[in-house]
Design a protein around this motif. Structure first.
Motif, short mmCIF file in Angstrom:
data_model
loop_
_atom_site.label_atom_id
_atom_site.label_comp_id
_atom_site.label_asym_id
_atom_site.label_seq_id
_atom_site.Cartn_x
_atom_site.Cartn_y
_atom_site.Cartn_z
N THR A 1 0.87 -1.18 0.00
CA THR A 1 0.00 0.00 0.00
C THR A 1 0.91 1.23 0.00
O THR A 1 2.11 1.13 0.24
N ASP A 2 0.35 2.40 -0.27
CA ASP A 2 1.14 3.64 -0.31
C ASP A 2 1.03 4.38 1.02
O ASP A 2 0.11 4.14 1.81
N GLY A 3 1.98 5.30 1.22
CA GLY A 3 1.89 6.19 2.38
C GLY A 3 2.24 5.54 3.70
O GLY A 3 1.89 6.06 4.76
N THR A 4 2.94 4.41 3.66
CA THR A 4 3.24 3.69 4.91
C THR A 4 4.18 4.49 5.82
O THR A 4 4.17 4.30 7.02
N TYR A 5 4.98 5.38 5.23
CA TYR A 5 6.03 6.06 6.00
C TYR A 5 5.76 7.56 6.20
O TYR A 5 6.65 8.31 6.54
N GLN B 1 -7.89 -3.74 7.69
CA GLN B 1 -7.22 -2.79 6.80
C GLN B 1 -5.73 -3.04 6.93
O GLN B 1 -5.25 -3.48 7.97
N ILE B 2 -5.00 -2.75 5.87
CA ILE B 2 -3.57 -3.01 5.90
C ILE B 2 -2.78 -1.77 5.48
O ILE B 2 -3.25 -0.99 4.64
N SER B 3 -1.64 -1.55 6.11
CA SER B 3 -0.70 -0.52 5.69
C SER B 3 0.66 -1.18 5.68
O SER B 3 1.26 -1.44 6.72
N TYR B 4 1.13 -1.51 4.48
CA TYR B 4 2.33 -2.35 4.39
C TYR B 4 3.09 -2.16 3.08
O TYR B 4 2.50 -2.04 2.01
N ILE B 5 4.40 -2.12 3.17
CA ILE B 5 5.28 -2.23 2.01
C ILE B 5 6.53 -2.96 2.48
O ILE B 5 6.90 -2.87 3.66
N ASP B 6 7.14 -3.73 1.61
CA ASP B 6 8.27 -4.56 2.07
C ASP B 6 9.52 -3.77 2.43
O ASP B 6 10.27 -4.14 3.33
N GLN B 7 9.77 -2.66 1.74
CA GLN B 7 11.08 -1.99 1.87
C GLN B 7 11.23 -1.10 3.11
O GLN B 7 12.34 -0.85 3.55
N PHE B 8 10.16 -0.58 3.64
CA PHE B 8 10.31 0.50 4.62
C PHE B 8 10.09 0.20 6.12
O PHE B 8 10.50 1.00 6.95
N LEU C 1 4.42 -12.47 6.02
CA LEU C 1 3.44 -11.63 5.33
C LEU C 1 3.83 -11.43 3.86
O LEU C 1 3.01 -11.60 2.95
N SER C 2 5.09 -11.12 3.63
CA SER C 2 5.58 -10.90 2.28
C SER C 2 5.40 -12.15 1.42
O SER C 2 4.88 -12.09 0.30
N ASN D 1 -6.85 2.61 -0.62
CA ASN D 1 -5.52 2.20 -0.17
C ASN D 1 -5.55 1.42 1.15
O ASN D 1 -4.52 0.98 1.61
N HIS D 2 -6.73 1.25 1.73
CA HIS D 2 -6.81 0.53 3.01
C HIS D 2 -7.06 -0.96 2.82
O HIS D 2 -6.74 -1.74 3.70
N PHE D 3 -7.66 -1.34 1.68
CA PHE D 3 -7.92 -2.77 1.50
C PHE D 3 -7.57 -3.29 0.10
O PHE D 3 -7.89 -4.42 -0.25
N TRP D 4 -6.89 -2.46 -0.70
CA TRP D 4 -6.31 -2.93 -1.97
C TRP D 4 -4.81 -2.77 -1.89
O TRP D 4 -4.31 -1.71 -1.49
N LEU D 5 -4.09 -3.80 -2.32
CA LEU D 5 -2.64 -3.70 -2.45
C LEU D 5 -2.30 -3.64 -3.94
O LEU D 5 -3.06 -4.16 -4.76
N HIS D 6 -1.19 -2.99 -4.27
CA HIS D 6 -0.81 -2.90 -5.68
C HIS D 6 0.68 -3.17 -5.85
O HIS D 6 1.46 -3.02 -4.91
N GLY D 7 1.06 -3.56 -7.06
CA GLY D 7 2.46 -3.82 -7.36
C GLY D 7 2.67 -3.80 -8.87
O GLY D 7 1.78 -3.42 -9.63
N ARG D 8 3.86 -4.23 -9.29
CA ARG D 8 4.16 -4.21 -10.73
C ARG D 8 5.08 -5.39 -11.06
O ARG D 8 6.04 -5.65 -10.33
N ARG D 9 4.78 -6.05 -12.16
CA ARG D 9 5.64 -7.15 -12.61
C ARG D 9 6.87 -6.57 -13.30
O ARG D 9 6.83 -5.44 -13.81
N PRO D 10 7.95 -7.34 -13.37
CA PRO D 10 9.16 -6.82 -14.03
C PRO D 10 8.90 -6.57 -15.52
O PRO D 10 8.09 -7.25 -16.14
N PHE D 11 9.63 -5.62 -16.08
CA PHE D 11 9.58 -5.36 -17.53
C PHE D 11 10.53 -6.34 -18.23
O PHE D 11 11.48 -6.83 -17.64
#
Ligand SMILES: [Fe+2]
Length: 309
Positions: free
Chosen positions: A152-156, A231-238, A253-254, A278-288
């Motif tokens: 999700t966005d805005g975790t930090y 609801q979730i607030s999560y990103i792997d990097q931060f 979780l990851s 942004n509270h109950f949808w997660l988003h990402g992107r596959r590699p190019f």
């Protein structure tokens, strides 16, 4: 929401996404675009950046074309737990639609939903950025050949991030790089992870230099909405795990998110945008797929609902 209700809006073609009934697919017909050209010309991008009230003027001009139904409609999609996401498509053969028009359209949409948060990466209410073959940045955002994991966005940041808009402005030599999204209620591991007490502990969230946020925040991964729904607030990097327990929880979780069979993989054409709760949808992107001339330009806006609590 029934399909009849969906099609009550003149100038739009509305259906469910071919891969999920949780995503509403809204196509804006050229007749609406034609009617937006004149009001959108009233302000240039600098005016929108410097004078926040002009953004509401754009939003009103869009809403007025639909007798004020469009704003209500997209709010109801985003706030409905069963949907919470829509894709907005324009006719990408229409040469009146350029990058500036798309910035204005995204601005109008965002101001029908609420108000944007300040985007520290750009110093504006929106951010435009490229994904290219080469990258020397410090986060996954612009790493074309790596998978951007579901998050999700805005975790930090201190501000609440109720929704996000991602618009595709331009694309050249692109293969791969599809958008991935997952609704929390479709996730096979939700119950198990939501129940885990570690997920309710405060985690520390920082961010790399490019984000221009010089503080850290504390919040749990999971919380409940007013109806007790997860609801979730999560990103792997931060997140910065404080101990083994938190570290192991984040790894679990990851893995559980990435192995989900229920994520939706979709290609977003140029001139389209995806707007999600942004509270109950997660988003990402596959590699190019690797290509030296690869280029994709995106625009993002994140913000709060008008009636955000
Ligand atoms: Fe994101």
């Amino acid at each position: 929401m029934t399909v009849e209700m969906l099609n009550a809006l003149e100038g739009f073609e509305i259906s469910f996404h071919s891969k999920s009934k949780r995503i509403v697919d809204i196509k804006i017909k050229d007749e609406i675009i034609d009617k937006l050209i004149f009001p959108f010309h009233k302000f240039d991008i600098a005016a929108l950046e410097y004078k926040p009230f002009t953004r509401f003027t754009l939003a009103k001009s869009l809403d007025d074309l639909t007798k004020n139904k469009f704003g209500n409609y997209i709010n109801s999609i985003l706030k409905n737990r069963n949907t919470g996401c829509f894709i907005l498509r324009t006719n990408n053969k229409n040469n009146k639609i350029n990058d500036e028009f798309l910035v204005k359209l995204s601005t109008a949409i965002s101001h029908l939903i609420g108000t944007p948060n300040h985007d520290s990466m750009s110093g504006k209410y929106y951010a435009r950025f490229f994904v290219k073959h080469e990258d020397s940045s410090d986060s996954y955002l612009r790493k074309a050949y790596m998978n951007m994991d579901l998050h999700t966005d805005g975790t930090y940041v201190n501000e609440k991030t109720d929704w996000l808009i991602m618009s595709k402005l331009e694309e050249k030599n692109v293969k791969g790089g599809e958008t991935t999204v997952l609704h929390l209620d479709d996730w096979e591991h939700l119950e198990e992870l939501f129940k885990d007490p570690t997920g309710r502990q405060n985690f520390t969230w920082g961010s790399p230099k490019s984000k221009n946020v010089d503080y850290k925040v504390e919040h749990p991964v999971f919380n409940e909405d007013l109806n007790g729904k997860p609801q979730i607030s999560y990103i792997d990097q931060f997140p910065e795990p404080k101990n083994m327990d938190q570290g192991n929880f984040l790894q679990k979780l990851s893995d559980a998110l990435e192995e989900s069979k229920n994520k939706i993989i979709t290609e977003l054409p140029v001139g389209s945008a995806i707007i999600a709760n942004n509270h109950f949808w997660l988003h990402g992107r596959r590699p190019f797929k690797e290509n030296k001339n690869l280029s994709r330009e995106l625009l993002r806006i994140r913000g709060k609902f008008t009636d955000s609590v």
